[in-house]
Design a protein around this motif. Structure first.
Motif, mmCIF file in Angstrom:
data_model
loop_
_atom_site.group_PDB
_atom_site.id
_atom_site.type_symbol
_atom_site.label_atom_id
_atom_site.label_comp_id
_atom_site.label_asym_id
_atom_site.label_seq_id
_atom_site.Cartn_x
_atom_site.Cartn_y
_atom_site.Cartn_z
ATOM 1 N N GLY A 99 47.429 53.702 30.511
ATOM 2 C CA GLY A 99 46.986 52.492 31.199
ATOM 3 C C GLY A 99 45.481 52.478 31.357
ATOM 4 N N GLU A 100 44.899 53.622 31.710
ATOM 5 C CA GLU A 100 43.446 53.717 31.802
ATOM 6 C C GLU A 100 42.804 53.547 30.427
ATOM 7 O OE1 GLU A 100 42.692 57.472 33.566
ATOM 8 O OE2 GLU A 100 43.632 56.976 35.489
ATOM 9 N N ALA A 147 42.757 49.862 29.523
ATOM 10 C CA ALA A 147 41.751 49.117 30.292
ATOM 11 C C ALA A 147 40.347 49.320 29.745
ATOM 12 C CB ALA A 147 41.815 49.534 31.755
ATOM 13 N N ASN A 172 37.591 47.716 25.567
ATOM 14 C CA ASN A 172 36.962 46.402 25.572
ATOM 15 C C ASN A 172 36.617 45.984 24.145
ATOM 16 O OD1 ASN A 172 35.772 44.066 26.497
ATOM 17 N ND2 ASN A 172 33.789 45.039 26.853
ATOM 18 N N ASP A 184 44.147 40.366 25.977
ATOM 19 C CA ASP A 184 44.538 40.436 27.388
ATOM 20 C C ASP A 184 45.035 41.843 27.701
ATOM 21 O OD1 ASP A 184 45.322 40.030 29.958
ATOM 22 O OD2 ASP A 184 46.770 38.440 29.535
ATOM 23 N N ARG A 185 44.112 42.739 27.932
ATOM 24 C CA ARG A 185 44.467 44.141 28.182
ATOM 25 C C ARG A 185 45.220 44.299 29.500
ATOM 26 N NH1 ARG A 185 39.164 44.057 27.342
ATOM 27 N NH2 ARG A 185 38.697 44.987 29.367
ATOM 28 N N HIS A 186 44.922 43.433 30.469
ATOM 29 C CA HIS A 186 45.595 43.528 31.768
ATOM 30 C C HIS A 186 47.100 43.313 31.619
ATOM 31 C CE1 HIS A 186 46.302 43.048 36.074
ATOM 32 N NE2 HIS A 186 46.926 41.913 35.798
ATOM 33 N N SER A 187 47.494 42.328 30.817
ATOM 34 C CA SER A 187 48.924 42.061 30.641
ATOM 35 C C SER A 187 49.604 43.201 29.888
ATOM 36 C CB SER A 187 49.124 40.741 29.896
ATOM 37 O OG SER A 187 48.653 39.649 30.665
ATOM 38 N N ARG A 202 48.780 46.322 29.865
ATOM 39 C CA ARG A 202 48.935 47.461 30.791
ATOM 40 C C ARG A 202 50.083 47.208 31.760
ATOM 41 N NH1 ARG A 202 44.177 50.323 34.454
ATOM 42 N NH2 ARG A 202 45.511 51.966 35.335
ATOM 43 N N ARG A 203 50.225 45.978 32.218
ATOM 44 C CA ARG A 203 51.330 45.683 33.141
ATOM 45 C C ARG A 203 52.680 45.869 32.458
ATOM 46 N NH1 ARG A 203 50.420 40.710 33.956
ATOM 47 N NH2 ARG A 203 52.176 39.817 32.835
ATOM 48 N N ASP A 219 53.438 49.494 32.290
ATOM 49 C CA ASP A 219 53.855 50.008 33.599
ATOM 50 C C ASP A 219 55.292 49.607 33.930
ATOM 51 O OD1 ASP A 219 51.390 51.162 33.957
ATOM 52 O OD2 ASP A 219 50.560 49.495 35.116
#
Length: 336
Positions: A125-126, A129, A132, A154-157, A159-160, A163
């Motif tokens: 996950g890190e 993030a 870039n 969309d790296r945030h999605s 990673r979610r 998780d």
């Protein structure tokens, strides 16, 4: 810069006039009485006679109303200054094993014993993030391989979604070859010098329809660089002995993972602990970006509310214009 999202909507502009020409006049079926002195009757009744306007002037407000509605339907928008998207980076797919053995709790995270999948979720996950400028995608595989997230900025999605992965969601076995094959299918449409697959597993190939080496040769032919990560503690490490005294780390087929990575020009990494997996992530994070075709986007500000609001206002004015001659007599009677 002004732009219309749906410019073809302007083809509807002549529609009312075409309908008027093609359709027959409305007929109520009742007899009509034509009175030549209607204006005098209205004056005797206390109503103000409305001045007769030429035909084009009577139709002008309705034509303007239709124009405003079509203009709003065409979705006008104002495009601002171009915003460049990252024009360098890699198309990177993560293939994560979610078979039953990934539930072994032989890893440490901040002094707490956790499962292998949980450690992968924390550290990768890190890693996600920090990528870039890369397009990141996610594949989850067990008995079968599934694309959980397509390549996206969309790296945030992504990673979610990593998780939210759970053990056994793709079956209990380990189909390494199918995961590689699915990744090749998704990466082959991207530039050949930017295709990267990172495969994380703790076992051997025990399922699927494609042999891992066959899939690796296919990946090499498509220019996909494959990095494999074998995760799991050794027998001598604390907590490494599983149920019935068996060492779950024995299931890891390291020679196969090394051969798969070597076939594509990649590397194999062994992650026995949190520190080793973090070092692996740092090595992978040093991948050199490659130049891709520049991508620019424009911030679009929608303008359709303005013609739509003008159409509503004009409609209200037309209604008031129709009702206005009837108001003065009613007001005068109320005053009496």
């Amino acid at each position: 810069m002004l732009e219309f999202a749906w410019p073809w909507t302007f083809l509807l502009l002549p529609l009312p006039w075409l309908l008027r020409l093609l359709l027959p006049p409305a007929d109520s079926g009742e007899a009509a009485l034509k009175v030549s002195f209607l204006d005098e009757l209205e004056s005797l009744a206390g109503r103000r006679a409305r001045p007769r306007l030429p035909g084009w002037r009577r139709q002008a407000p309705f034509a303007l109303l239709w124009l405003l509605l079509v203009l709003a339907a065409a979705r006008p928008q104002w495009l601002g200054e171009p915003l460049p998207l990252p024009s360098s980076g890699r198309d990177l797919l993560l293939a994560v094993d979610v078979s039953g053995s990934m539930d072994y709790r032989d890893m440490q995270w901040q002094g707490e014993t956790i499962s292998r999948l949980s450690l992968v979720q924390h550290l990768l996950g890190e890693f996600i993030a920090g990528r870039n400028g890369d397009r990141i995608g996610l594949i989850l595989f067990g008995s079968q391989a599934y694309l959980q997230a397509p390549l996206t900025f969309d790296r945030h999605s992504v990673r979610r979604w990593l998780d939210e992965a759970v053990i056994g969601i793709a079956g209990k076995n380990t189909a390494i070859g199918d995961a590689i094959g699915l990744a090749v299918k998704r990466l082959r449409q991207r530039p050949a010098d930017s295709r990267v697959l990172i495969l994380v597993t703790d076992g051997a190939n025990t399922g699927g329809e494609v042999a891992p080496l066959t899939a690796a040769r296919l990946a090499a032919g498509e220019g996909v660089t494959l990095y494999t990560i074998g995760i799991g503690a050794d027998a001598e490490q604390a907590g490494a002995v599983g149920l019935y005294g068996l060492n779950p780390g024995l299931d890891l087929d390291e020679p196969l993972l090394r051969e798969i990575a070597a076939a594509t020009g990649g590397e194999y990494f062994r992650a026995r602990s949190q520190d080793e997996l973090r070092r692996v992530a740092r090595v992978l994070d040093r991948l050199e970006p490659v130049t891709q075709a520049p991508t620019t986007v424009y911030q679009a500000t929608p303008l359709y509310p303005w013609p739509l609001a003008a159409a509503v206002l004009l409609s209200l004015l037309l209604v008031l214009h129709e009702l206005w001659p009837q108001w003065p007599p009613q007001l005068s009677r109320r005053r009496r």
